[in-house]
Design a protein around this motif. Structure first.
Motif, PDB file in Angstrom:
ATOM      1  N   MET A 212      65.231  84.977 -12.179  1.00 11.95           N
ATOM      2  CA  MET A 212      64.169  84.050 -12.529  1.00 11.95           C
ATOM      3  C   MET A 212      64.678  83.004 -13.520  1.00 11.95           C
ATOM      4  O   MET A 212      64.308  81.825 -13.432  1.00 11.95           O
ATOM      5  CB  MET A 212      62.972  84.800 -13.112  1.00 11.95           C
ATOM      6  N   ASP A 213      65.543  83.406 -14.460  1.00  9.73           N
ATOM      7  CA  ASP A 213      66.146  82.439 -15.376  1.00  9.73           C
ATOM      8  C   ASP A 213      66.909  81.370 -14.597  1.00  9.73           C
ATOM      9  O   ASP A 213      66.821  80.171 -14.904  1.00  9.73           O
ATOM     10  CB  ASP A 213      67.104  83.140 -16.342  1.00  9.73           C
ATOM     11  N   LEU A 214      67.668  81.812 -13.606  1.00  8.93           N
ATOM     12  CA  LEU A 214      68.433  80.876 -12.779  1.00  8.93           C
ATOM     13  C   LEU A 214      67.514  79.881 -12.083  1.00  8.93           C
ATOM     14  O   LEU A 214      67.753  78.665 -12.109  1.00  8.93           O
ATOM     15  CB  LEU A 214      69.253  81.653 -11.743  1.00  8.93           C
ATOM     16  N   ILE A 215      66.459  80.387 -11.465  1.00  7.96           N
ATOM     17  CA  ILE A 215      65.548  79.524 -10.713  1.00  7.96           C
ATOM     18  C   ILE A 215      64.811  78.562 -11.641  1.00  7.96           C
ATOM     19  O   ILE A 215      64.699  77.363 -11.351  1.00  7.96           O
ATOM     20  CB  ILE A 215      64.559  80.380  -9.910  1.00  7.96           C
ATOM     21  N   ARG A 216      64.335  79.061 -12.770  1.00  4.47           N
ATOM     22  CA  ARG A 216      63.592  78.199 -13.692  1.00  4.47           C
ATOM     23  C   ARG A 216      64.467  77.070 -14.229  1.00  4.47           C
ATOM     24  O   ARG A 216      64.028  75.914 -14.310  1.00  4.47           O
ATOM     25  CB  ARG A 216      63.032  79.036 -14.840  1.00  4.47           C
ATOM     26  N   HIS A 217      65.693  77.385 -14.602  1.00  2.00           N
ATOM     27  CA  HIS A 217      66.583  76.348 -15.107  1.00  2.00           C
ATOM     28  C   HIS A 217      66.946  75.342 -14.005  1.00  2.00           C
ATOM     29  O   HIS A 217      67.054  74.140 -14.261  1.00  2.00           O
ATOM     30  CB  HIS A 217      67.859  76.975 -15.686  1.00  2.00           C
ATOM     31  N   SER A 218      67.123  75.833 -12.800  1.00  2.00           N
ATOM     32  CA  SER A 218      67.465  74.946 -11.683  1.00  2.00           C
ATOM     33  C   SER A 218      66.306  74.007 -11.363  1.00  2.00           C
ATOM     34  O   SER A 218      66.506  72.813 -11.123  1.00  2.00           O
ATOM     35  CB  SER A 218      67.837  75.779 -10.457  1.00  2.00           C
ATOM     36  N   ILE A 219      65.107  74.551 -11.354  1.00  2.00           N
ATOM     37  CA  ILE A 219      63.934  73.726 -11.064  1.00  2.00           C
ATOM     38  C   ILE A 219      63.723  72.694 -12.168  1.00  2.00           C
ATOM     39  O   ILE A 219      63.414  71.523 -11.899  1.00  2.00           O
ATOM     40  CB  ILE A 219      62.690  74.606 -10.875  1.00  2.00           C
ATOM     41  N   ASP A 220      63.884  73.107 -13.430  1.00  2.00           N
ATOM     42  CA  ASP A 220      63.757  72.156 -14.544  1.00  2.00           C
ATOM     43  C   ASP A 220      64.753  71.008 -14.384  1.00  2.00           C
ATOM     44  O   ASP A 220      64.425  69.841 -14.625  1.00  2.00           O
ATOM     45  CB  ASP A 220      63.989  72.863 -15.880  1.00  2.00           C
ATOM     46  N   TYR A 221      65.972  71.337 -13.985  1.00  2.00           N
ATOM     47  CA  TYR A 221      67.002  70.311 -13.786  1.00  2.00           C
ATOM     48  C   TYR A 221      66.588  69.350 -12.672  1.00  2.00           C
ATOM     49  O   TYR A 221      66.746  68.128 -12.800  1.00  2.00           O
ATOM     50  CB  TYR A 221      68.327  70.979 -13.444  1.00  2.00           C
ATOM     51  N   ALA A 222      66.036  69.897 -11.597  1.00  2.00           N
ATOM     52  CA  ALA A 222      65.639  69.069 -10.455  1.00  2.00           C
ATOM     53  C   ALA A 222      64.444  68.182 -10.772  1.00  2.00           C
ATOM     54  O   ALA A 222      64.222  67.177 -10.089  1.00  2.00           O
ATOM     55  CB  ALA A 222      65.320  69.959  -9.255  1.00  2.00           C
ATOM     56  N   GLN A 223      63.688  68.527 -11.811  1.00  2.00           N
ATOM     57  CA  GLN A 223      62.479  67.779 -12.157  1.00  2.00           C
ATOM     58  C   GLN A 223      62.728  66.616 -13.123  1.00  2.00           C
ATOM     59  O   GLN A 223      61.801  65.889 -13.459  1.00  2.00           O
ATOM     60  CB  GLN A 223      61.448  68.726 -12.783  1.00  2.00           C
ATOM     61  N   ARG A 224      63.967  66.436 -13.550  1.00  2.00           N
ATOM     62  CA  ARG A 224      64.265  65.427 -14.579  1.00  2.00           C
ATOM     63  C   ARG A 224      63.724  64.047 -14.243  1.00  2.00           C
ATOM     64  O   ARG A 224      63.251  63.318 -15.117  1.00  2.00           O
ATOM     65  CB  ARG A 224      65.775  65.329 -14.792  1.00  2.00           C
ATOM     66  N   GLU A 225      63.795  63.642 -12.989  1.00  2.00           N
ATOM     67  CA  GLU A 225      63.417  62.278 -12.606  1.00  2.00           C
ATOM     68  C   GLU A 225      62.146  62.230 -11.762  1.00  2.00           C
ATOM     69  O   GLU A 225      61.884  61.232 -11.093  1.00  2.00           O
ATOM     70  CB  GLU A 225      64.589  61.620 -11.878  1.00  2.00           C
ATOM     71  N   VAL A 226      61.377  63.311 -11.801  1.00  2.00           N
ATOM     72  CA  VAL A 226      60.069  63.305 -11.146  1.00  2.00           C
ATOM     73  C   VAL A 226      59.078  62.711 -12.134  1.00  2.00           C
ATOM     74  O   VAL A 226      58.488  63.397 -12.963  1.00  2.00           O
ATOM     75  CB  VAL A 226      59.651  64.723 -10.707  1.00  2.00           C
ATOM     76  N   GLU A 227      58.958  61.402 -12.066  1.00  2.00           N
ATOM     77  CA  GLU A 227      58.190  60.651 -13.056  1.00  2.00           C
ATOM     78  C   GLU A 227      57.402  59.545 -12.366  1.00  2.00           C
ATOM     79  O   GLU A 227      57.939  58.825 -11.518  1.00  2.00           O
ATOM     80  CB  GLU A 227      59.130  60.057 -14.100  1.00  2.00           C
ATOM     81  N   GLY A 228      56.131  59.426 -12.720  1.00  2.00           N
ATOM     82  CA  GLY A 228      55.308  58.379 -12.127  1.00  2.00           C
ATOM     83  C   GLY A 228      53.862  58.810 -12.033  1.00  2.00           C
ATOM     84  O   GLY A 228      53.429  59.754 -12.712  1.00  2.00           O
ATOM     85  N   THR A 229      53.093  58.125 -11.197  1.00  3.01           N
ATOM     86  CA  THR A 229      51.672  58.413 -11.049  1.00  3.01           C
ATOM     87  C   THR A 229      51.312  58.614  -9.581  1.00  3.01           C
ATOM     88  O   THR A 229      51.952  58.050  -8.685  1.00  3.01           O
ATOM     89  CB  THR A 229      50.807  57.274 -11.611  1.00  3.01           C
ATOM     90  N   VAL A 230      50.292  59.416  -9.363  1.00  2.00           N
ATOM     91  CA  VAL A 230      49.756  59.652  -8.023  1.00  2.00           C
ATOM     92  C   VAL A 230      48.244  59.459  -8.073  1.00  2.00           C
ATOM     93  O   VAL A 230      47.577  59.982  -8.970  1.00  2.00           O
ATOM     94  CB  VAL A 230      50.082  61.078  -7.524  1.00  2.00           C
ATOM     95  N   LYS A 231      47.724  58.678  -7.122  1.00  2.00           N
ATOM     96  CA  LYS A 231      46.286  58.445  -7.033  1.00  2.00           C
ATOM     97  C   LYS A 231      45.705  59.342  -5.941  1.00  2.00           C
ATOM     98  O   LYS A 231      46.192  59.344  -4.804  1.00  2.00           O
ATOM     99  CB  LYS A 231      45.988  56.974  -6.716  1.00  2.00           C
ATOM    100  N   ILE A 232      44.674  60.110  -6.295  1.00  2.00           N
ATOM    101  CA  ILE A 232      44.081  61.063  -5.357  1.00  2.00           C
ATOM    102  C   ILE A 232      42.564  60.924  -5.348  1.00  2.00           C
ATOM    103  O   ILE A 232      41.927  60.888  -6.411  1.00  2.00           O
ATOM    104  CB  ILE A 232      44.448  62.516  -5.735  1.00  2.00           C
ATOM    105  N   GLU A 233      42.007  60.874  -4.160  1.00  2.00           N
ATOM    106  CA  GLU A 233      40.560  60.896  -3.999  1.00  2.00           C
ATOM    107  C   GLU A 233      40.117  62.330  -3.730  1.00  2.00           C
ATOM    108  O   GLU A 233      40.695  63.025  -2.890  1.00  2.00           O
ATOM    109  CB  GLU A 233      40.126  59.985  -2.843  1.00  2.00           C
ATOM    110  N   LEU A 234      39.090  62.782  -4.443  1.00  2.00           N
ATOM    111  CA  LEU A 234      38.570  64.138  -4.298  1.00  2.00           C
ATOM    112  C   LEU A 234      37.239  64.082  -3.569  1.00  2.00           C
ATOM    113  O   LEU A 234      36.301  63.415  -4.021  1.00  2.00           O
ATOM    114  CB  LEU A 234      38.390  64.777  -5.684  1.00  2.00           C
TER     115      LEU A 234
END
Length: 276
Positions: free
Chosen positions: A191-213
């Motif tokens: 789990m440590d491996l997966i969490r650190h890997s996912i955190d690394y992959a998320q570095r540039e997931v930045e921005g906004t999303v518009k959603i209608e509910l």
């Protein structure tokens, strides 16, 4: 973790939910579950789950008044709400309701508001039969309004910010992350491996999303990111060679297709030989 129902002494005293509820009533211990409700309810910030009772019949339909966090989609408002969720390094940092002007930036307030606004529109209900670690199949009904809304927004933003192959690998990691959480291996080395890997992959997931509910649906209306890998010129069917910023020649695909077809032709030749 305190789990008395695994102790022989408690198993002898409490044969099932009826005995547990009777004990709580005798000792004035407040619980949501009642014998007449016929459900076992676990509630936390993220979701509410319902099991046991009539739900042990996998074909039995639950009663609408069972739910605590969500409105029935059929009874949800006729008017939708449109929200914009902002992420930095894959983490939600702001939600804005464009319909009524509500803005939340505190992490807890963001999540509570997501629960409120998504629950209002009947979002986040599932009825599933799952596989427990001990080998038993179990039927459960869940409502996860805020988590469902944030997940839909996050996955959409990954679509423009994350490289294709990184996305493919993290999707597999996501399934493994889920499995380890469900089985209780949060502190395991894998789990440590997966969490650190996912955190690394998320570095540039930045921005906004518009959603209608609207009535149980999260409808993506747009997304924007300064770190987007999507380029309109490159994807355009009207601009040749990907525009000025790129050197893309569609004719290059011919060689790519021939190379990738080599193994398929080899396999087809073998099948023709073996099958005939």
């Amino acid at each position: 973790m305190i789990a008395p129902w695994r102790d022989a002494e408690f198993i002898e005293s409490f044969k099932g939910r009826t005995d547990l509820l009777a004990y709580c009533e005798k000792h004035n211990i407040p619980v949501d579950a009642k014998p007449k409700s016929n459900y076992s309810i676990d509630e936390n910030l993220y979701h509410t789950s319902y099991e046991s009772g009539i739900l042990e019949d996998a074909n039995c339909t639950y009663e609408e008044d069972m739910f605590k966090m969500t409105t029935s989609p059929q009874n949800a408002p006729e008017k939708s709400d449109t929200v914009v969720i902002e992420f930095k390094s894959g983490v939600p940092v702001k939600i804005t309701n464009e319909t009524d002007g509500t803005v939340k930036t505190d992490p807890l307030e963001i999540f509570l508001y997501c629960n409120e606004i998504a629950g209002k529109h009947g979002i986040g209900r599932i009825d599933i039969v799952e596989n427990r670690f001990v080998g038993i199949k179990s039927r459960g009904v869940y409502e996860t309004p805020g988590g469902t809304l944030l997940r839909e927004a996050h996955l959409d933003l990954e679509g423009v910010c994350m490289d294709r192959e990184v996305k493919r690998i993290t999707e597999n990691m996501s399934a493994e992350f889920t499995r380890l959480c469900y089985y209780g291996f949060w502190f395991a080395p894998e789990m440590d491996l997966i969490r650190h890997s996912i955190d690394y992959a998320q570095r540039e997931v930045e921005g906004t999303v518009k959603i209608e509910l609207y009535k149980g649906n999260c409808i993506i209306r747009g997304r924007e990111s300064a770190l987007s890998l999507y380029h309109a010129d490159l994807a355009s069917m009207d601009i040749e060679h990907g525009g000025e910023a790129f050197d893309y020649n569609p004719a290059d695909a011919q060689g790519f297709i021939r190379i990738n077809a080599t193994r398929l032709k080899t396999y087809a030749a073998l099948r023709a030989k073996v099958d005939n």
